[in-house]
Write a protein that holds these residues in place. Structure first.
Motif, PDB file in Angstrom:
ATOM      1  N   ILE A   1      44.024  12.268  32.667  1.00 49.80           N
ATOM      2  CA  ILE A   1      43.671  11.154  31.769  1.00 49.80           C
ATOM      3  C   ILE A   1      44.314   9.856  32.272  1.00 49.80           C
ATOM      4  O   ILE A   1      43.672   8.807  32.347  1.00 49.80           O
ATOM      5  CB  ILE A   1      44.094  11.458  30.313  1.00 49.80           C
ATOM      6  CG1 ILE A   1      43.287  12.617  29.773  1.00 49.80           C
ATOM      7  CG2 ILE A   1      43.936  10.223  29.432  1.00 49.80           C
ATOM      8  CD1 ILE A   1      43.786  13.156  28.439  1.00 49.80           C
ATOM      9  N   LEU A   2      45.611   9.962  32.633  1.00 51.37           N
ATOM     10  CA  LEU A   2      46.293   8.760  33.145  1.00 51.37           C
ATOM     11  C   LEU A   2      45.583   8.230  34.377  1.00 51.37           C
ATOM     12  O   LEU A   2      45.404   7.016  34.535  1.00 51.37           O
ATOM     13  CB  LEU A   2      47.761   9.090  33.473  1.00 51.37           C
ATOM     14  CG  LEU A   2      48.682   9.392  32.277  1.00 51.37           C
ATOM     15  CD1 LEU A   2      50.070   9.777  32.749  1.00 51.37           C
ATOM     16  CD2 LEU A   2      48.774   8.178  31.352  1.00 51.37           C
ATOM     17  N   ARG A   3      45.168   9.162  35.246  1.00 55.69           N
ATOM     18  CA  ARG A   3      44.451   8.730  36.460  1.00 55.69           C
ATOM     19  C   ARG A   3      43.126   8.077  36.080  1.00 55.69           C
ATOM     20  O   ARG A   3      42.732   7.072  36.657  1.00 55.69           O
ATOM     21  CB  ARG A   3      44.213   9.932  37.380  1.00 55.69           C
ATOM     22  CG  ARG A   3      45.471  10.534  37.953  1.00 55.69           C
ATOM     23  CD  ARG A   3      45.932   9.880  39.245  1.00 55.69           C
ATOM     24  NE  ARG A   3      45.036  10.204  40.338  1.00 55.69           N
ATOM     25  CZ  ARG A   3      44.240   9.356  40.937  1.00 55.69           C
ATOM     26  NH1 ARG A   3      44.213   8.100  40.559  1.00 55.69           N
ATOM     27  NH2 ARG A   3      43.464   9.736  41.937  1.00 55.69           N
ATOM     28  N   ALA A   4      42.425   8.665  35.103  1.00 55.23           N
ATOM     29  CA  ALA A   4      41.142   8.085  34.676  1.00 55.23           C
ATOM     30  C   ALA A   4      41.339   6.697  34.082  1.00 55.23           C
ATOM     31  O   ALA A   4      40.462   5.849  34.144  1.00 55.23           O
ATOM     32  CB  ALA A   4      40.482   9.014  33.652  1.00 55.23           C
ATOM     33  N   LEU A   5      42.531   6.474  33.504  1.00 50.71           N
ATOM     34  CA  LEU A   5      42.822   5.152  32.925  1.00 50.71           C
ATOM     35  C   LEU A   5      43.237   4.146  33.998  1.00 50.71           C
ATOM     36  O   LEU A   5      43.494   2.994  33.697  1.00 50.71           O
ATOM     37  CB  LEU A   5      43.941   5.264  31.877  1.00 50.71           C
ATOM     38  CG  LEU A   5      43.606   6.046  30.615  1.00 50.71           C
ATOM     39  CD1 LEU A   5      44.845   6.187  29.733  1.00 50.71           C
ATOM     40  CD2 LEU A   5      42.486   5.355  29.840  1.00 50.71           C
ATOM     41  N   GLY A   6      43.351   4.632  35.231  1.00 46.80           N
ATOM     42  CA  GLY A   6      43.662   3.715  36.322  1.00 46.80           C
ATOM     43  C   GLY A   6      45.016   3.940  36.968  1.00 46.80           C
ATOM     44  O   GLY A   6      45.402   3.189  37.869  1.00 46.80           O
ATOM     45  N   ALA A   7      45.757   4.966  36.508  1.00 45.17           N
ATOM     46  CA  ALA A   7      47.063   5.239  37.142  1.00 45.17           C
ATOM     47  C   ALA A   7      46.832   5.701  38.565  1.00 45.17           C
ATOM     48  O   ALA A   7      45.953   6.512  38.819  1.00 45.17           O
ATOM     49  CB  ALA A   7      47.804   6.312  36.363  1.00 45.17           C
ATOM     50  N   ARG A   8      47.622   5.151  39.472  1.00 48.78           N
ATOM     51  CA  ARG A   8      47.479   5.569  40.869  1.00 48.78           C
ATOM     52  C   ARG A   8      48.152   6.916  41.069  1.00 48.78           C
ATOM     53  O   ARG A   8      49.017   7.307  40.290  1.00 48.78           O
ATOM     54  CB  ARG A   8      48.103   4.541  41.789  1.00 48.78           C
ATOM     55  CG  ARG A   8      47.361   3.224  41.717  1.00 48.78           C
ATOM     56  CD  ARG A   8      47.899   2.258  42.715  1.00 48.78           C
ATOM     57  NE  ARG A   8      47.139   1.014  42.615  1.00 48.78           N
ATOM     58  CZ  ARG A   8      47.071   0.124  43.584  1.00 48.78           C
ATOM     59  NH1 ARG A   8      47.720   0.323  44.714  1.00 48.78           N
ATOM     60  NH2 ARG A   8      46.371  -0.973  43.439  1.00 48.78           N
ATOM     61  N   LYS A   9      47.768   7.568  42.153  1.00 52.33           N
ATOM     62  CA  LYS A   9      48.388   8.857  42.470  1.00 52.33           C
ATOM     63  C   LYS A   9      49.900   8.703  42.573  1.00 52.33           C
ATOM     64  O   LYS A   9      50.666   9.538  42.102  1.00 52.33           O
ATOM     65  CB  LYS A   9      47.852   9.388  43.794  1.00 52.33           C
ATOM     66  CG  LYS A   9      46.520  10.083  43.686  1.00 52.33           C
ATOM     67  CD  LYS A   9      46.133  10.643  45.039  1.00 52.33           C
ATOM     68  CE  LYS A   9      45.023  11.673  44.902  1.00 52.33           C
ATOM     69  NZ  LYS A   9      44.673  12.273  46.186  1.00 52.33           N
TER      70      LYS A   9
ATOM     71  N   VAL B   1      41.037  14.889  39.279  1.00 53.35           N
ATOM     72  CA  VAL B   1      40.777  14.241  37.996  1.00 53.35           C
ATOM     73  C   VAL B   1      39.446  14.681  37.401  1.00 53.35           C
ATOM     74  O   VAL B   1      39.379  15.117  36.243  1.00 53.35           O
ATOM     75  CB  VAL B   1      40.783  12.701  38.167  1.00 53.35           C
ATOM     76  CG1 VAL B   1      40.551  12.015  36.831  1.00 53.35           C
ATOM     77  CG2 VAL B   1      42.098  12.253  38.769  1.00 53.35           C
TER      78      VAL B   1
ATOM     79  N   THR C   1      51.733   6.630  41.093  1.00 45.95           N
ATOM     80  CA  THR C   1      52.349   6.443  39.772  1.00 45.95           C
ATOM     81  C   THR C   1      52.638   7.800  39.135  1.00 45.95           C
ATOM     82  O   THR C   1      53.710   8.042  38.591  1.00 45.95           O
ATOM     83  CB  THR C   1      51.404   5.635  38.862  1.00 45.95           C
ATOM     84  OG1 THR C   1      51.064   4.434  39.533  1.00 45.95           O
ATOM     85  CG2 THR C   1      52.044   5.331  37.533  1.00 45.95           C
TER      86      THR C   1
END
Lengths: 421, 228
Positions: free
Chosen positions: A325-333, A414, A335
């Protein structure tokens, strides 16, 4: 909120959600951290206390045998005496211009396990156990009259045995307490010493003549002829003997020459000099024990790191959706990787802080035991370098342990995780 | 220039038998700024993969996906992540709220990787969606409809230029579904975001003008049908 602040927010939530595993893992890190600090600090402090601590005397003269046994027996009041030397030897060394102070000790009795040492009043009038510090009798007490059955009691012995000025006691024969070997002589406590934080706090001091006159004590003196002191009659010097003579030397060279003269050329006595070196030799011989303790401490660190790794790794399955979910929200790997590493480092950091509590608890217990057994004081406030580097190393180990689960989080697919959600 | 322009987009995957299966083959697709459009398609027809490629979560095997003049197929993963965080909002069928976080924190999470958290805006959005008094509630303390609204607030938190909605009402009953759709469309309109919604629900699709059938857009599906 900054990038780092964002990471901390995620980490804080995660730690709160997995509070049990966080606490258990932090506790194991605290134990490991505290243990490492304690092992290094206690090892350094005890080596310093036994080999570098001020004991007041420079050398010990005693019967031919082990220097170490001599030092342990007379300075630390441990171990048995290696034997006696004749009174004449004491007089000879006392008269030697290279000797500034010579105090005789005679041992062989105890009161309920606390050593009784016969000596002269010079111990209280002329001897400084630390520069400018002499044994001081507290309150209205006095030092003993060498002709009477009087005792001056060290602070710890007085406290433990509940002895105070006016108390009376019968010594027991031998250095170990045996209720069946009670002497009939009754001694009166005439003074209690102020605490010195030295092994002497555990000693009961009586006049050396008292040891000679204790019932059943046989003196062999100079010629080996057996002699038992009779009440009221003086004891000829040729029958007297001492367990050791504590020496304050006039110079360092004096020690060198005396050692050469007594240990290399003579055959009847041993001069333990310098005292600190004798103890340092012992500490070096016991170095392997420290290595084992260090190894155990490192193993505990490894176990803590393993438990950190396992707890984070096991949580990864449950947290894969969170990371997706964090990745889908734009978090980089990176991060997501950073979140896990930061979490591992934070748990280890909490553990490292808790490690100070563990350290002081261990040190407190060790201090009490060492003080009780040897009279040597470990300093709770002493700052050892391990107190700085251990927490840093613990966090580094935590970060390393977090790498594997972090990589697992980093590689989260993801799309497929979200498709299964 | 269109906000989104896809050309000759293809995507295949390898099935468990090791054979490559093409699931997307889209010659052309465009979406203008502020445009709201819906794609109709049955489950498993590749709609989610299509949205994931537009969002930059997945990369197509061929063709180009130009968003605001940038070809996503030429961007690295980190750049696509950053673009998604700043310019796109994603509403999932299962909402994908994080359980350990409050409604407000879930919205703030949506901002973390974009322009940065703006609690005032997050609260304003929740208030606009009727959740002003529930911002401290965790997802499990909210009804399904309320969870959907939190997900919508999160998707719109960064003032995205494109909102992707994948079966956004799939978990809602018809009444709540209609209500949710109304809110999505209104908010996209208010915020100036384009909306690309995929659904298989005729009731939802009926509210859009000119719904596109995904099977007409995606040649891979017609190829499969021809083969059948």
């Amino acid at each position: 909120m900054t990038g780092a602040g964002s990471l901390f927010m995620i980490v804080r939530h995660s730690m709160r959600r997995h509070v049990l595993s966080t606490v258990v893992t932090a506790l194991s890190a605290a134990l490991a951290s505290g243990l490492v600090m304690a092992v290094f600090s206690i090892s350094t402090q005890s080596t310093r206390a036994f080999s570098g601590g001020k004991v007041g005397f420079d050398a010990v003269l005693g019967a031919r045998g082990s220097s170490l046994q001599l030092v342990l027996n007379t300075v630390y009041h441990l171990e048995t005496s290696p034997g006696n030397i004749p009174w004449s030897m004491y007089q000879e060394i006392k008269a030697d211009p290279r000797v500034a102070l010579a105090v005789p000790y005679a041992v062989g009795d105890n009161y309920k396990g606390y050593r009784i040492v016969g000596t002269t009043t010079e111990l209280f009038t002329d001897f400084e156990y630390q520069e400018g510090k002499r044994y001081t009798v507290s309150g209205k007490g006095m030092i003993f009259d060498p002709t009477l059955r009087e005792a001056v009691v060290g602070a710890t012995a007085a406290r433990d045995l509940k002895l105070q000025v006016g108390s009376e006691f019968n010594p027991y024969h031998g250095i170990r307490y045996d209720p069946g070997s009670k002497h009939s002589e009754l001694y009166r406590v005439i003074g209690v010493l102020e605490p010195t934080n030295t092994p002497s706090d555990r000693v009961i001091w009586i006049p050396i003549e008292g040891i000679y006159r204790m019932g059943g004590h046989v003196l062999r003196g100079e010629e080996g002829e057996e002699f038992e002191a009779a009440a009221g009659a003086s004891i000829p010097d040729k029958h007297k003997e001492v367990s050791a003579v504590m020496l304050k030397l006039s110079s360092k060279q004096a020690g060198f020459f005396l050692q050469n003269q007594i240990n290399r050329q003579g055959k009847t006595a041993t001069l333990a000099w310098p005292i600190a070196q004798t103890m340092l030799d012992l500490m070096n011989k016991l170095g392997w024990m420290n290595r084992i303790l260090e190894l155990v401490a490192y193993l505990v660190v490894a176990v803590a790191a393993g438990s950190l790794l396992a707890s984070l790794y096991n949580a990864m399955n449950e947290r894969r959706r969170e990371f997706a979910i964090l990745r889908a929200l734009g978090a980089r790997k990176g991060t997501v990787f950073g979140v896990i590493v930061l979490e591992a480092g934070s748990i280890a950091g909490l553990g490292a802080l808790g490690g100070y509590l563990v350290y002081y608890a261990i040190l407190g217990v060790a201090r009490a035991i060492v003080l009780e057994r040897t009279g040597v004081v470990l300093d709770l406030g002493a700052v050892h370098e391990s107190l700085y580097w251990t927490p840093v190393a613990m966090v580094a180990v935590g970060v390393l342990a977090g790498m594997l689960p972090a990589f697992k989080a980093y590689s989260t697919d993801v799309a497929s995780v979200l498709a299964r959600a | 220039m269109a906000l989104l322009e896809l050309t000759d987009l293809t995507k295949s995957y390898v099935d468990p038998d090791g054979r490559s299966q093409r699931i997307l083959d889209i010659p052309s697709f465009t979406l203008e700024e502020r445009q709201q459009t819906a794609l109709a398609g049955t489950s498993g027809c590749g709609k989610t993969t299509f949205l994931n490629i537009i969002a930059g979560i997945l990369r197509g095997d061929g063709g180009s996906v130009i968003f605001d003049g940038k070809d996503l197929s030429q961007l690295g993963e980190g750049e696509r992540d950053a673009l998604r965080a700043r310019e796109m909002g994603y509403v999932f069928q299962t909402f994908n709220l994080l359980e350990g976080y409050t409604a407000l924190e879930n919205v703030l999470l949506g901002m973390l990787f974009g322009p940065g958290p703006d609690p005032a805006r997050a609260l304003a959005l929740l208030d606009r969606l009727g959740l002003g008094d529930k911002y401290k509630h965790r997802p499990s303390q909210l009804s399904v409809g309320q969870q959907q609204r939190v997900a919508l607030a999160r998707a719109l938190a960064n003032r995205p230029r494109l909102v992707l909605a994948d079966e956004p009402t799939g978990n809602l009953d018809p009444v709540h579904a209609r209500e949710a759709l109304k809110m999505i469309r209104e908010l996209c309109d208010e915020q100036g975001a384009a909306l690309l919604l995929v659904s298989h629900d005729p009731m939802i699709l009926g509210t859009f003008d000119g719904v596109q059938e995904f099977s007409e857009l995606n040649r891979a599906l017609s190829t499969v049908e021809d083969q059948a």
